[in-house]
Design a protein around this motif. Structure first.
Motif, short mmCIF file in Angstrom:
data_model
loop_
_atom_site.label_atom_id
_atom_site.label_comp_id
_atom_site.label_asym_id
_atom_site.label_seq_id
_atom_site.Cartn_x
_atom_site.Cartn_y
_atom_site.Cartn_z
N UNK A 67 0.81 -1.28 -0.20
CA UNK A 67 0.25 0.16 0.05
C UNK A 67 0.86 1.12 0.16
N UNK A 68 1.54 2.03 -1.06
CA UNK A 68 2.27 2.76 -0.93
C UNK A 68 1.56 3.72 -2.28
N UNK A 69 1.56 4.79 -2.19
CA UNK A 69 0.79 5.99 -2.45
C UNK A 69 1.43 6.38 -4.35
N UNK A 70 0.68 6.46 -5.13
CA UNK A 70 1.32 6.48 -6.38
C UNK A 70 0.20 5.61 -7.66
N UNK A 71 0.51 5.68 -8.62
CA UNK A 71 -0.18 4.63 -9.72
C UNK A 71 0.10 3.49 -10.12
N UNK A 72 1.22 3.20 -8.81
CA UNK A 72 1.26 1.47 -9.19
C UNK A 72 1.39 0.88 -7.71
N UNK A 73 0.90 0.38 -7.51
CA UNK A 73 0.86 0.12 -5.89
C UNK A 73 2.13 -1.74 -5.38
N UNK A 74 2.31 -1.53 -5.00
CA UNK A 74 3.59 -3.24 -4.03
C UNK A 74 3.34 -4.43 -5.12
N UNK A 75 2.23 -5.27 -5.40
CA UNK A 75 1.32 -5.81 -5.80
C UNK A 75 2.39 -6.55 -7.30
N UNK A 76 1.30 -5.21 -7.85
CA UNK A 76 1.54 -5.01 -8.99
C UNK A 76 2.72 -4.85 -9.43
N UNK A 77 4.25 -4.06 -8.70
CA UNK A 77 4.88 -3.56 -8.77
C UNK A 77 5.62 -4.89 -9.11
N UNK A 78 5.68 -5.54 -7.85
CA UNK A 78 6.09 -6.85 -8.12
C UNK A 78 5.64 -7.76 -9.22
N UNK A 79 4.62 -8.25 -9.54
CA UNK A 79 4.62 -8.79 -10.83
C UNK A 79 5.09 -7.96 -11.73
N UNK A 80 5.01 -7.03 -12.08
CA UNK A 80 6.29 -6.57 -13.08
C UNK A 80 7.64 -7.19 -13.31
N UNK A 81 7.90 -6.49 -12.01
CA UNK A 81 9.10 -7.64 -11.92
C UNK A 81 9.71 -8.52 -12.18
N UNK A 82 8.55 -9.92 -11.45
CA UNK A 82 8.49 -10.93 -11.36
C UNK A 82 8.32 -11.12 -13.05
N UNK A 83 8.04 -10.36 -13.75
CA UNK A 83 7.62 -10.48 -15.59
C UNK A 83 8.71 -10.24 -16.02
N UNK A 84 9.86 -9.21 -16.25
CA UNK A 84 10.75 -8.72 -16.38
C UNK A 84 12.20 -9.02 -15.79
N UNK A 100 -2.12 -15.57 -0.30
CA UNK A 100 -1.27 -16.30 -1.07
C UNK A 100 -1.88 -16.80 -2.94
N UNK A 101 -2.66 -16.71 -2.99
CA UNK A 101 -3.23 -16.87 -4.68
C UNK A 101 -2.65 -15.52 -5.62
N UNK A 102 -2.70 -14.52 -4.63
CA UNK A 102 -2.74 -12.86 -5.07
C UNK A 102 -1.08 -12.98 -5.66
N UNK A 103 -0.36 -13.31 -5.28
CA UNK A 103 0.82 -13.24 -5.33
C UNK A 103 1.61 -13.78 -6.65
N UNK A 104 2.45 -13.08 -7.04
CA UNK A 104 3.24 -13.58 -8.39
C UNK A 104 4.09 -14.43 -7.91
N UNK A 105 3.89 -16.15 -8.53
CA UNK A 105 5.15 -17.29 -8.45
C UNK A 105 6.38 -17.05 -7.48
N UNK A 106 6.90 -17.06 -6.75
CA UNK A 106 8.09 -16.96 -6.46
C UNK A 106 8.60 -16.12 -5.08
N UNK A 107 7.11 -15.56 -5.13
CA UNK A 107 7.62 -13.72 -4.34
C UNK A 107 6.70 -14.29 -3.04
N UNK A 108 7.92 -13.73 -1.30
CA UNK A 108 7.84 -13.60 -0.11
C UNK A 108 6.61 -12.84 0.67
#
Length: 138
Positions: A67-84, A100-108
């Motif tokens: 839960x951070x300010x801005x247009x991207x939340x931490x979960x979305x950033x995690x998904x982007x980083x996991x993809x790239x 847990x089902x909403x977390x990208x694979x391998x995210x702690x």
């Protein structure tokens, strides 16, 4: 604060911290620096992503609050980083329970408030999974 862990070698690459609470962000940076890792911190995921996309940026680990300010939340950033960057370790934190089902694979995932030892062990598990760590004197 003095973090002493046996067997933890230096982390190769930056640790990117995203946390909007200034006190917690400072604590997380201090923990990472105690682990002899270079660290860069942001109060929002948008700025962190811009930094990570810069040519020559090398990072080994992302620690992001959901839960951070801005247009991207931490979960979305995690998904982007996991993809790239599939080899980058990712720790997602939140004061709210995330499914847990909403977390990208391998995210702690660490639910706040987390203990310093839990953060350190999670960092070690992600960046040096072959090493078994124990606290010095413990």
């Amino acid at each position: 604060m003095d973090i002493q862990w046996e067997g933890l070698q230096g982390i190769q690459g930056e640790v990117v911290v995203v946390e909007d609470d200034p006190t917690l962000r400072e604590l997380m940076v201090e923990i990472v620096q105690q682990l002899n890792a270079p660290c860069v911190a942001f109060n929002n995921a948008d700025d962190a992503l811009i930094h990570m996309l810069q040519p020559g940026s090398e990072f080994a680990l992302l620690i992001a609050d959901h839960g951070v300010p801005g247009s991207i939340q931490g979960l979305e950033l995690s998904s982007m980083v996991r993809s790239k960057w599939p080899d980058v370790g990712i720790i997602l934190t939140s004061g709210y329970l995330l499914e847990a089902a909403t977390l990208p694979a391998g995210v702690a995932y660490l639910l706040k408030p987390w203990a310093i030892d839990d953060l350190v062990m999670t960092i070690a598990r992600l960046v040096q999974p072959e090493r078994v760590l124990r606290k010095k004197g413990g």
